[in-house]
Design a protein around this motif. Structure first.
Motif, PDB file in Angstrom:
ATOM      1  N   GLN A   1      -7.963   3.771  -9.728  1.00 29.57           N
ATOM      2  CA  GLN A   1      -6.830   4.687  -9.795  1.00 29.57           C
ATOM      3  C   GLN A   1      -6.397   5.137  -8.402  1.00 29.57           C
ATOM      4  OE1 GLN A   1      -8.391   7.742 -12.389  1.00 29.57           O
ATOM      5  NE2 GLN A   1      -7.649   6.724 -14.238  1.00 29.57           N
ATOM      6  N   ARG A   2      -7.389   5.424  -7.536  1.00 31.32           N
ATOM      7  CA  ARG A   2      -7.072   5.858  -6.184  1.00 31.32           C
ATOM      8  C   ARG A   2      -6.367   4.747  -5.405  1.00 31.32           C
ATOM      9  NH1 ARG A   2     -11.860   6.483  -4.540  1.00 31.32           N
ATOM     10  NH2 ARG A   2     -12.154   8.459  -5.609  1.00 31.32           N
ATOM     11  N   LEU A   3      -6.820   3.513  -5.570  1.00 36.78           N
ATOM     12  CA  LEU A   3      -6.244   2.387  -4.848  1.00 36.78           C
ATOM     13  C   LEU A   3      -4.827   2.085  -5.321  1.00 36.78           C
ATOM     14  CD1 LEU A   3      -6.536   0.145  -2.816  1.00 36.78           C
ATOM     15  CD2 LEU A   3      -7.762  -1.215  -4.507  1.00 36.78           C
ATOM     16  N   VAL A   4      -4.621   2.084  -6.635  1.00 40.21           N
ATOM     17  CA  VAL A   4      -3.281   1.824  -7.167  1.00 40.21           C
ATOM     18  C   VAL A   4      -2.324   2.940  -6.757  1.00 40.21           C
ATOM     19  CG1 VAL A   4      -1.916   1.579  -9.277  1.00 40.21           C
ATOM     20  CG2 VAL A   4      -4.123   0.439  -9.097  1.00 40.21           C
ATOM     21  N   GLY A   5      -2.821   4.168  -6.721  1.00 38.49           N
ATOM     22  CA  GLY A   5      -1.982   5.275  -6.277  1.00 38.49           C
ATOM     23  C   GLY A   5      -1.506   5.089  -4.851  1.00 38.49           C
ATOM     24  N   ARG A   6      -2.375   4.587  -3.985  1.00 40.33           N
ATOM     25  CA  ARG A   6      -1.983   4.343  -2.600  1.00 40.33           C
ATOM     26  C   ARG A   6      -0.986   3.193  -2.512  1.00 40.33           C
ATOM     27  NH1 ARG A   6      -6.513   4.963   1.869  1.00 40.33           N
ATOM     28  NH2 ARG A   6      -4.541   5.067   3.020  1.00 40.33           N
ATOM     29  N   LEU A   7      -1.108   2.207  -3.392  1.00 38.99           N
ATOM     30  CA  LEU A   7      -0.148   1.103  -3.411  1.00 38.99           C
ATOM     31  C   LEU A   7       1.213   1.576  -3.909  1.00 38.99           C
ATOM     32  CD1 LEU A   7      -2.382  -1.803  -4.773  1.00 38.99           C
ATOM     33  CD2 LEU A   7      -1.537  -1.512  -2.442  1.00 38.99           C
TER      34      LEU A   7
END
Length: 333
Positions: A138-144
């Motif tokens: 979730q954190r990674l997709v949010g940054r993308l």
């Protein structure tokens, strides 16, 4: 809010609450509160939106009295977005943001790829796949998602991987890692804004019919140009299942029409009302025919509201729907 440490409340005041005098970082309301306060102050000074250097200087002097602020000069870096200026125009990118992201995820030394997602992907919800760390995903997709502010090319793939935030698997994480590998090959890509000598408003719209492997819903995409410069883009799954590619494309056209009308409204407020019909390019002849001939009942009964909405825009000469070949469709997923 809980009383701060060291604040001794008497028995009579145990039900008291703290009065919030400042907008706190992290609250969803803070940008709204700040913008509302700024708007109120500027209107009190007699302002409307403009771009006059003398007026801008007068505004800075006024705001420095109203708020604690200072002039930082020409914008170069803001919230991860780098701004470069030249005689050709203004260039926006998030190169440092990309490099930091690759470093934090351990993908800085990965082998780059040429596309952010495999062609004809089959991503869906699979209960038999090995799950991955939900919080990290979730954190990674949010940054993308934030990175897509300047990277139109990953808008669609990010919208796809964000659909599995609630239960990601290793397959979904592999798809995200491929996006990172693509970013490794193109860290400095961004948006160029230059003077083209006109303010024509043009849009492109497309739809990916029944692509979702989970619910067979289609994905709509559009982006718009003002004066030859890309200003907005969007990729989102449609709310209902389309029974034909023409229906999916027609729903996508309705989203594109809404965006063009909003841009026209903004330009009009700024004093640059479009003087000729805006163009929305589509590569589906059936959808264009439906827009011009809404009597085709069998094809239009499922998009009744969109049909009337688009029909009105055609009749008042606000929009035109020229055909574009699929190989020239810039927004093609």
């Amino acid at each position: 809010m809980d009383p701060p440490l060291g604040c001794n409340l008497s028995s009579e005041s145990k039900h008291y609450v703290c009065k919030l005098k400042k907008s706190l970082y992290g609250l969803k309301q803070s940008p709204i509160a700040w913008f509302g306060r700024l708007t109120k102050s500027m209107r009190a000074f007699g302002y409307k939106q403009s771009d006059d250097p003398d007026e801008r200087k007068a505004l800075q002097e006024y705001l420095s009295k109203e708020f604690e602020m200072k002039d930082l000069g020409t914008l170069k870096y803001f919230l991860g977005i780098e701004v470069s200026r030249s005689q050709q125009g203004i260039f926006l990118s998030q190169r440092k943001y990309v490099m930091d992201l690759l470093t934090e995820t351990g993908m800085l030394g990965c082998k780059p790829v040429n596309t952010p997602m495999k062609e004809n992907h089959k991503l869906g919800e699979c209960t038999d796949h090995k799950p991955t760390n939900k919080e990290q995903y979730q954190r990674l997709v949010g940054r993308l998602i934030y990175l897509s502010h300047t990277r139109l090319g990953i808008a669609y793939v990010v919208s796809v991987v964000s659909q599995f935030m609630h239960s990601p698997s290793e397959v979904h994480r592999d798809a995200v890692n491929r996006i990172l590998k693509y970013l490794k090959s193109t860290p400095g890509k961004g948006l160029m804004y230059s003077k083209q000598g006109h303010l024509d408003v043009i849009g492109y719209t497309d739809a990916d019919w029944a692509r979702s492997q989970t619910d067979r819903q289609s994905t709509s995409c559009y982006f718009t140009f003002v004066g030859g410069n890309l200003v907005t883009w969007h990729s989102k799954k449609q709310n209902v299942v389309a029974r034909s590619s023409a229906e999916a494309e027609y729903r996508g056209m309705a989203h594109g029409v809404c965006e063009l009308l909003w841009i026209k409204h903004v330009l009009t407020k700024l004093g640059f009302k479009p003087k000729k019909p805006m163009k929305l390019y589509c590569d589906n002849i059936a959808a264009i025919n439906i827009a011009h001939n809404p009597v085709q009942h069998d094809r239009t009964k499922h998009v009744e509201v969109d049909r009337h909405f688009i029909k009105e825009r055609l009749e008042d000469k606000t929009l035109q729907f020229p055909f574009v070949k699929s190989e020239d469709q810039l927004v093609d997923i």
